[in-house]
Motif scaffolding. Structure first.
Motif, short mmCIF file in Angstrom:
data_model
loop_
_atom_site.label_atom_id
_atom_site.label_comp_id
_atom_site.label_asym_id
_atom_site.label_seq_id
_atom_site.Cartn_x
_atom_site.Cartn_y
_atom_site.Cartn_z
N ASN A 1 0.83 -1.20 0.00
CA ASN A 1 0.00 0.00 0.00
C ASN A 1 0.86 1.25 0.00
O ASN A 1 1.82 1.37 0.76
N THR A 2 0.50 2.22 -0.87
CA THR A 2 1.21 3.50 -0.93
C THR A 2 0.27 4.67 -0.64
O THR A 2 0.69 5.82 -0.71
N ILE A 3 -0.99 4.39 -0.30
CA ILE A 3 -2.01 5.43 -0.13
C ILE A 3 -2.14 5.79 1.35
O ILE A 3 -2.43 4.93 2.18
N PRO A 4 -1.94 7.08 1.71
CA PRO A 4 -1.97 7.48 3.13
C PRO A 4 -3.39 7.74 3.65
O PRO A 4 -3.66 8.76 4.27
N SER A 5 -4.30 6.81 3.38
CA SER A 5 -5.65 6.85 3.97
C SER A 5 -6.13 5.42 4.08
O SER A 5 -5.62 4.52 3.39
N LEU A 6 -7.11 5.19 4.93
CA LEU A 6 -7.53 3.83 5.24
C LEU A 6 -8.10 3.13 4.01
O LEU A 6 -9.17 3.49 3.50
N ILE A 7 -7.39 2.13 3.52
CA ILE A 7 -7.81 1.32 2.38
C ILE A 7 -8.06 -0.11 2.83
O ILE A 7 -9.10 -0.71 2.53
N LEU A 8 -7.11 -0.67 3.57
CA LEU A 8 -7.22 -2.06 4.01
C LEU A 8 -7.99 -2.10 5.33
O LEU A 8 -7.45 -2.16 6.42
N THR A 9 -9.32 -2.06 5.19
CA THR A 9 -10.22 -2.11 6.33
C THR A 9 -10.30 -3.52 6.89
O THR A 9 -9.78 -4.48 6.30
N GLU A 10 -10.97 -3.66 8.03
CA GLU A 10 -11.13 -4.99 8.63
C GLU A 10 -11.86 -5.93 7.67
O GLU A 10 -11.48 -7.10 7.54
N GLU A 11 -12.88 -5.44 7.00
CA GLU A 11 -13.62 -6.26 6.05
C GLU A 11 -12.72 -6.74 4.93
O GLU A 11 -12.73 -7.92 4.55
N LEU A 12 -11.90 -5.84 4.39
CA LEU A 12 -11.01 -6.20 3.30
C LEU A 12 -9.91 -7.15 3.79
O LEU A 12 -9.55 -8.11 3.09
N LEU A 13 -9.40 -6.89 4.97
CA LEU A 13 -8.36 -7.75 5.53
C LEU A 13 -8.86 -9.18 5.74
O LEU A 13 -8.07 -10.14 5.68
#
Length: 299
Positions: free
Chosen positions: A214-226
């Motif tokens: 990940n290179t994006i400084p905002s929440l992308i990998l949420t609990e649902e996605l994880l």
């Protein structure tokens, strides 16, 4: 013999990066007398704080971790406030990843402040050692070769652009997830595979991957996605604070996450230090060409 009319450029604190910055500036910065204070391995440039004044003050990355003391790997503690009165008239402070309260302290003391980490040339230069450092982590942490590995890269900015071709050259089956359609089109023009940055699409992608960067400084990998990420996959988060991963959820789900901050300073300090030095030389050139009064954005 150096001219006594030269102005003084003072570097304070830091780690090995500022060591290489100091040595580079001492060699190439001909208009200034380069001095150091609490900078590692710069004995020939070190001076006493009691007899020191400066025209340009260079502070490290980060400038301070607590808002009061200059960051340094050496034991000597240099209070930021002790540097205020050492400034000559019209002095300029060059900081690295500076906290808002630290910047305000120098402004309140009547000094001008420029954060060299906000310069575009340095951001671009740092993308390369960051990308190489991420690949090094992947090689160390994954029990498989990168060749043939499926990787998902979140974001295609400066860092993504440095990372993706290097992964592809190693035989990594790489896919880019980006929000903007024109960014995806640019990546596809260069021969890379892309997907949109939507939760449904990402859920399908991460379920098949062994490496997520990940290179994006905002929440992308949420609990649902994880929850869709395989347990044997590796996540490397390169985003600055607060990162792009729900780290608490990752811990609960037993996902393997490496939050790899400040990689240039950890894996390539000499390169990182030289890039900082080049950026400072560019800033000083700007001062010369435009005049110091017009190059003081924070007054």
């Amino acid at each position: 013999m150096k001219s006594s009319l030269k102005k003084t450029l003072l570097l304070v604190g830091g780690d090995a990066r500022l060591t290489y910055t100091a040595k580079m500036l001492a060699k190439n910065c001909h208009d200034y007398e380069v001095k150091t204070l609490a900078v590692p391995d710069t004995a020939s440039l070190t001076v006493s704080q009691d007899t020191l004044h400066y025209d340009i003050l260079v502070l490290p990355v980060p400038t301070s971790t607590d808002g009061t003391i200059v960051f340094s790997v050496q034991s000597e503690a240099i209070p930021l406030a002790s540097l205020y009165d050492l400034a000559n008239p019209h002095a300029l402070v060059l900081t690295g990843a500076c906290r808002a309260d630290v910047r305000q302290g120098f402004l309140t003391a009547g000094l001008s402040v420029v954060d060299y980490m906000e310069r575009e040339e340095l951001a671009l230069a740092n993308a390369v050692p960051t990308a190489e450092g991420a690949i090094q982590i992947a090689m160390e942490k994954l029990p498989i070769t990168l060749q043939g590995c499926f990787a998902l890269i979140l974001g295609y900015g400066r860092l993504g652009m440095a990372l993706v071709p290097r992964l592809k050259a190693l035989g990594v089956d790489t896919k880019i997830a980006a929000r903007r359609s024109e960014v995806r089109a640019m990546a596809e023009m260069l021969g890379f595979s892309t997907v949109c940055l939507s939760p449904v699409v990402l859920a399908a992608c991460v379920s098949q991957t062994r490496l997520i960067i990940n290179t994006i400084p905002s929440l992308i990998l949420t609990e649902e996605l994880l929850s869709h990420v395989p347990a044997d996959s590796l996540i490397i988060d390169l985003a600055s604070r607060p990162g792009g991963t729900d780290f608490e959820a990752a811990k609960r789900l037993h996902r393997n996450v490496e939050w790899a901050l400040a990689l240039p300073g950890k894996t390539s300090p000499q390169t990182a230090g030289k890039h900082i030095g080049k950026t400072i030389l560019n800033i000083l050139t700007d001062l010369t060409e435009r005049g110091i009064s017009s190059a003081r954005p924070d007054r």
